[in-house]
Design an enzyme around this catalytic site. Sequence first.
Site, PDB file in Angstrom:
ATOM      1  N   VAL A 157       0.823  -1.206   0.000  1.00 53.15           N
ATOM      2  CA  VAL A 157       0.000   0.000   0.000  1.00 53.15           C
ATOM      3  C   VAL A 157       0.858   1.258   0.000  1.00 53.15           C
ATOM      4  CG1 VAL A 157      -0.216   0.212   2.509  1.00 53.15           C
ATOM      5  CG2 VAL A 157      -2.043   1.061   1.040  1.00 53.15           C
ATOM      6  N   ALA A 181       5.524  -5.124   7.256  1.00 49.90           N
ATOM      7  CA  ALA A 181       4.198  -5.216   6.648  1.00 49.90           C
ATOM      8  C   ALA A 181       4.199  -4.538   5.291  1.00 49.90           C
ATOM      9  CB  ALA A 181       3.142  -4.569   7.537  1.00 49.90           C
ATOM     10  N   ASP A 182       3.466  -5.125   4.363  1.00 47.18           N
ATOM     11  CA  ASP A 182       3.247  -4.491   3.070  1.00 47.18           C
ATOM     12  C   ASP A 182       1.906  -3.780   3.026  1.00 47.18           C
ATOM     13  OD1 ASP A 182       5.320  -5.396   0.683  1.00 47.18           O
ATOM     14  OD2 ASP A 182       5.347  -6.709   2.424  1.00 47.18           O
ATOM     15  N   ARG A 183       0.955  -4.260   3.816  1.00 53.84           N
ATOM     16  CA  ARG A 183      -0.341  -3.588   3.909  1.00 53.84           C
ATOM     17  C   ARG A 183      -1.030  -4.033   5.189  1.00 53.84           C
ATOM     18  NH1 ARG A 183      -4.109  -1.396  -0.482  1.00 53.84           N
ATOM     19  NH2 ARG A 183      -2.360  -1.887  -1.868  1.00 53.84           N
ATOM     20  N   ALA A 196      -0.843  -7.986   5.697  1.00 51.50           N
ATOM     21  CA  ALA A 196      -0.206  -8.702   4.592  1.00 51.50           C
ATOM     22  C   ALA A 196       1.293  -8.478   4.679  1.00 51.50           C
ATOM     23  CB  ALA A 196      -0.736  -8.198   3.250  1.00 51.50           C
TER      24      ALA A 196
END
Length: 382
Positions: free
Chosen positions: A109, A260-262, A270
């Site tokens: 995100v 975290a990526d999102r 995620a």
Amino acid sequence: MANNSNSGSELEVDDTLQSICYNRGSLKLLDQRKLPLETEFLDIRNSSDGWSAIREMVVRGAPAIAIAAALSLAVEVFNFDDFTGTSNDAASFLFKKLEYLVSSRPTAVNLSDAANKLKEVIYKAAATASDSNSVFQAYIEAAEIMLKDDIASNKAIGSHGASFIQNQLKNPQRLSILTHCNTGSLATAGYGTALGVIRALHAAGVLRRAYCTETRPFNQGSRLTAFELVHEKIPATLVADSAAAALMKDDQVSAVIVGADRVAANGDTANKIGTYSLALCAMHHNIPFYVAAPLTSVDLSLSSGKHIVIEERSPKELLNSRGGLGEQVAASGISVWNPAFDVTPANLISGIITEKGVITKIDSSDFDIKNFVKRTAGQSVA
């Protein structure tokens, strides 16, 4: 993309732990696919180069790809010598390029968040600018501010996380932390998120040992995190992904910290594939499991993790050694499922460490992230 090996004096030795080397009009990205055995930087001359570098994993890590994308476009417009359009034409050009860059890796995100913030800058500049150069200049300055802010944000994450964990855990003078994937200087503009917390604990003299997983199939842990830990002289041990549960059972882990990526509004997170497995193991062994990420990784538009789009990577990453870069090791004809990420439900997460502080649960299973973001909106990073 043009190839520029690190053989001269322009890039110092310590720059091997920087994924992004930027001066106005020039961007070089460390080719992380070749670490730790070879240090090579690629010249990024435009957004097309930036898109390819992100998609092909030259640069990775949610914060880093957002910065790399923004700066690749900044370099492109800085070096324009033949743009003849109006300020509105310049804005339209930048909007299209940002949408293109966002498509390079859809799960993180930070990339779309950065694009949206830059679009706001472009809108305002186009509304008042008399020519295209003014719009481009406003964009370049905004992208450069993002680079500076990311480093400050990461250091704040490290500070907040180290203080919080020492206050929460028994025997805080002898902490052993397990981490997954790579969340350090190579995954950000500098310092790191989850690895930044480990750095801060080490600096405080309370870290006994860091454990990093190999993080198959692309081996970000064995290639990158181990590289950073050795360089920083942090006591560390590399373990196979499949050994993490046994390590926890042997009482060798004080806490697990991942990036975290999102992050959805409810705290579902995620992150690199294998994170969910670690969270399940941590809960079974009563070990706290923390997510460390800037608030730019939070996506309040998603009520839960079920709405997060999960990128699937090339089958070659599993079929061939070295994350797809080496020789074939699997039988020809076998089908492959290779998701890049998984989603860890919020009920498995003990806290979310951000640059504004640590988000804790309002009851046994829920995070009120919207309220935290609102409450800290005017708070400076410290």
